[in-house]
Motif scaffolding. Structure first.
Motif, PDB file in Angstrom:
ATOM      1  N   ASP A 281      56.081   4.594  79.879  1.00  0.00           N
ATOM      2  CA  ASP A 281      55.422   5.796  79.376  1.00  0.00           C
ATOM      3  C   ASP A 281      53.975   5.805  79.845  1.00  0.00           C
ATOM      4  O   ASP A 281      53.409   4.796  80.270  1.00  0.00           O
ATOM      5  N   LEU A 282      53.372   6.983  79.746  1.00  0.00           N
ATOM      6  CA  LEU A 282      52.006   7.178  80.238  1.00  0.00           C
ATOM      7  C   LEU A 282      50.992   6.372  79.436  1.00  0.00           C
ATOM      8  O   LEU A 282      50.006   5.863  79.974  1.00  0.00           O
ATOM      9  N   GLY A 283      51.231   6.253  78.124  1.00  0.00           N
ATOM     10  CA  GLY A 283      50.288   5.516  77.279  1.00  0.00           C
ATOM     11  C   GLY A 283      50.174   4.059  77.680  1.00  0.00           C
ATOM     12  O   GLY A 283      49.071   3.498  77.710  1.00  0.00           O
ATOM     13  N   ARG A 284      51.300   3.431  78.024  1.00  0.00           N
ATOM     14  CA  ARG A 284      51.250   2.028  78.426  1.00  0.00           C
ATOM     15  C   ARG A 284      50.584   1.881  79.797  1.00  0.00           C
ATOM     16  O   ARG A 284      49.920   0.877  80.060  1.00  0.00           O
ATOM     17  N   LEU A 285      50.769   2.860  80.672  1.00  0.00           N
ATOM     18  CA  LEU A 285      50.039   2.833  81.939  1.00  0.00           C
ATOM     19  C   LEU A 285      48.527   2.873  81.697  1.00  0.00           C
ATOM     20  O   LEU A 285      47.759   2.138  82.331  1.00  0.00           O
ATOM     21  N   ALA A 286      48.119   3.722  80.758  1.00  0.00           N
ATOM     22  CA  ALA A 286      46.691   3.822  80.446  1.00  0.00           C
ATOM     23  C   ALA A 286      46.150   2.506  79.882  1.00  0.00           C
ATOM     24  O   ALA A 286      45.052   2.071  80.224  1.00  0.00           O
ATOM     25  N   MET A 287      46.943   1.851  79.020  1.00  0.00           N
ATOM     26  CA  MET A 287      46.519   0.567  78.474  1.00  0.00           C
ATOM     27  C   MET A 287      46.432  -0.496  79.569  1.00  0.00           C
ATOM     28  O   MET A 287      45.534  -1.353  79.554  1.00  0.00           O
ATOM     29  N   THR A 288      47.347  -0.437  80.543  1.00  0.00           N
ATOM     30  CA  THR A 288      47.293  -1.388  81.656  1.00  0.00           C
ATOM     31  C   THR A 288      46.017  -1.179  82.462  1.00  0.00           C
ATOM     32  O   THR A 288      45.341  -2.145  82.849  1.00  0.00           O
ATOM     33  N   VAL A 289      45.666   0.081  82.720  1.00  0.00           N
ATOM     34  CA  VAL A 289      44.415   0.372  83.440  1.00  0.00           C
ATOM     35  C   VAL A 289      43.221  -0.161  82.666  1.00  0.00           C
ATOM     36  O   VAL A 289      42.293  -0.743  83.234  1.00  0.00           O
ATOM     37  N   ALA A 290      43.248   0.012  81.338  1.00  0.00           N
ATOM     38  CA  ALA A 290      42.143  -0.477  80.505  1.00  0.00           C
ATOM     39  C   ALA A 290      42.031  -2.006  80.582  1.00  0.00           C
ATOM     40  O   ALA A 290      40.918  -2.551  80.652  1.00  0.00           O
ATOM     41  N   GLU A 291      43.165  -2.699  80.583  1.00  0.00           N
ATOM     42  CA  GLU A 291      43.132  -4.155  80.690  1.00  0.00           C
ATOM     43  C   GLU A 291      42.544  -4.593  82.030  1.00  0.00           C
ATOM     44  O   GLU A 291      41.734  -5.526  82.098  1.00  0.00           O
ATOM     45  N   ILE A 292      42.955  -3.919  83.102  1.00  0.00           N
ATOM     46  CA  ILE A 292      42.421  -4.255  84.421  1.00  0.00           C
ATOM     47  C   ILE A 292      40.920  -3.987  84.476  1.00  0.00           C
ATOM     48  O   ILE A 292      40.152  -4.761  85.070  1.00  0.00           O
ATOM     49  N   ALA A 293      40.491  -2.899  83.823  1.00  0.00           N
ATOM     50  CA  ALA A 293      39.074  -2.515  83.861  1.00  0.00           C
ATOM     51  C   ALA A 293      38.171  -3.549  83.194  1.00  0.00           C
ATOM     52  O   ALA A 293      36.958  -3.571  83.452  1.00  0.00           O
ATOM     53  N   GLY A 308      43.559  11.524  83.339  1.00  0.00           N
ATOM     54  CA  GLY A 308      43.144  12.200  82.111  1.00  0.00           C
ATOM     55  C   GLY A 308      43.379  11.339  80.885  1.00  0.00           C
ATOM     56  O   GLY A 308      42.548  11.299  79.969  1.00  0.00           O
ATOM     57  N   ALA A 309      44.504  10.624  80.846  1.00  0.00           N
ATOM     58  CA  ALA A 309      44.809   9.754  79.709  1.00  0.00           C
ATOM     59  C   ALA A 309      43.813   8.609  79.608  1.00  0.00           C
ATOM     60  O   ALA A 309      43.391   8.226  78.506  1.00  0.00           O
ATOM     61  N   VAL A 310      43.399   8.071  80.752  1.00  0.00           N
ATOM     62  CA  VAL A 310      42.419   6.975  80.758  1.00  0.00           C
ATOM     63  C   VAL A 310      41.072   7.478  80.257  1.00  0.00           C
ATOM     64  O   VAL A 310      40.390   6.809  79.465  1.00  0.00           O
TER      65      VAL A 310
END
Length: 324
Positions: A281-293, A308-310
């Motif tokens: 789902d899109l929410g977990r993708l956003a959380m993955t981006v946040a972890e990488i950041a 947009g979600a990020v």
């Protein structure tokens, strides 16, 4: 051949604890004694409380039966090391409460190990590090494991509430067939009568599983293998949402944080890398981006909705920081 009766009894007990049937002649050969001596030693084991079963005939022999109490276990060197290592890493399983139990059992085992074996176990523990998630969102309760293990064994229907990937909850009534582990995550392969199809359920998303005292005739799992079925199911869900990122650090410096994401390296350069990530789902993708950041600056190339979600996630986190 003259042998020490105590040492022979311990060796005999070690053989019996494999729970296979041992012909008397084979036990005698292993121990280097006569079959009469073996039968006498088996009688001694029975006298001190070990339930030894015997069967006659071509495929008969002796076997240690399941008793009403736990007798002392006899482990050879390799078995003792295997148990100690297994307990060490069971302490990191995604099952609530098992960590403390495993560590208590490990402490008891290691205290009994001779120095030569303790050094082998210690060397492995000190040389291997485990990478853990920052947030354990996939921890399950041992009660759920017990309910589903019994239901799979007894072919009993189970009801439960299931939290879908979109955050909505739905009631399910299924025929549990097999539990499957994939890393730290547990899955249930079951026939969902309401949907008239096979389904894969993550145990950490299941709430209040309840056997309903009705039974079913087992079905053939598609492909014949539950693990393969789960692997195919995970692959399908993982491809539902894909994204392309530019991470502004060499891949070697961010590979560790990417270990927990379904990812693929697409381009590698001296100061940045292009990585594809996938999730359900899109929410977990956003959380993955946040972890990488947290490790390196990240740019979302596609899809636009992920960018947009990020941004929305970053805004919520900033607002919470101001409120704090």
């Amino acid at each position: 051949m003259r042998t020490n009766p105590t040492g022979r009894a311990l060796q005999l007990l070690s053989l019996l604890q494999t729970h296979r049937f041992w012909p008397c002649a084979e036990l005698a050969d292993r121990l280097g004694v006569t079959e009469r001596t073996v039968r006498r030693d088996l009688d001694r084991l029975r006298e001190i409380g070990y339930p030894v079963d015997s069967t006659s005939g071509r495929y008969g022999g002796y076997r240690l039966a399941t008793g009403t109490h736990v007798p002392p276990l006899i482990l050879d060197d390799e078995e003792a090391v295997a148990v100690a290592i297994g307990l060490r890493y069971a302490a990191e399983a995604a099952v609530s409460g098992i960590e403390e139990t495993s560590l208590r059992a490990l402490a008891k085992i290691e205290a009994l190990l001779p120095q030569r074996l303790r050094r082998r176990v210690s060397a492995l523990h000190s040389s291997v590090a485990s990478l853990r998630r920052a947030v354990d969102d996939d921890v399950i309760h041992p009660e759920s494991l017990s309910v589903f293990a019994a239901a799979c064994r007894d072919h009993e229907h189970v009801r439960f509430d299931y939290l879908r990937s979109d955050g909505e909850s739905s009631g399910r009534h299924v025929e549990p067939h097999q539990l499957v582990t994939a890393g730290r995550r547990w899955y249930l392969v079951a026939w969902d009568g309401q949907r008239d199809d096979w389904r894969t359920f993550r145990l950490d998303r299941i709430r209040e599983p309840r056997p309903v005292s009705s039974h079913f005739a087992p079905r053939a799992i598609p492909g014949g293998d539950a693990a393969d079925f789960v692997a195919r199911s995970i692959g399908r869900s993982a491809r539902d949402h894909e994204a392309t990122l530019v991470i502004h650090k060499p891949f070697a410096e961010v590979e560790g944080v990417l270990q927990w994401a379904d990812h693929a390296l697409r381009e590698e350069h001296a100061e940045h890398c292009v990585v594809g990530i996938r999730s359900e789902d899109l929410g977990r993708l956003a959380m993955t981006v946040a972890e990488i950041a947290l490790t390196a600056p990240v740019s979302v190339i596609e899809p636009a909705e992920l960018a947009g979600a990020v941004e929305q996630l970053a805004t919520h986190l900033t607002d919470r920081a101001h409120l704090a």
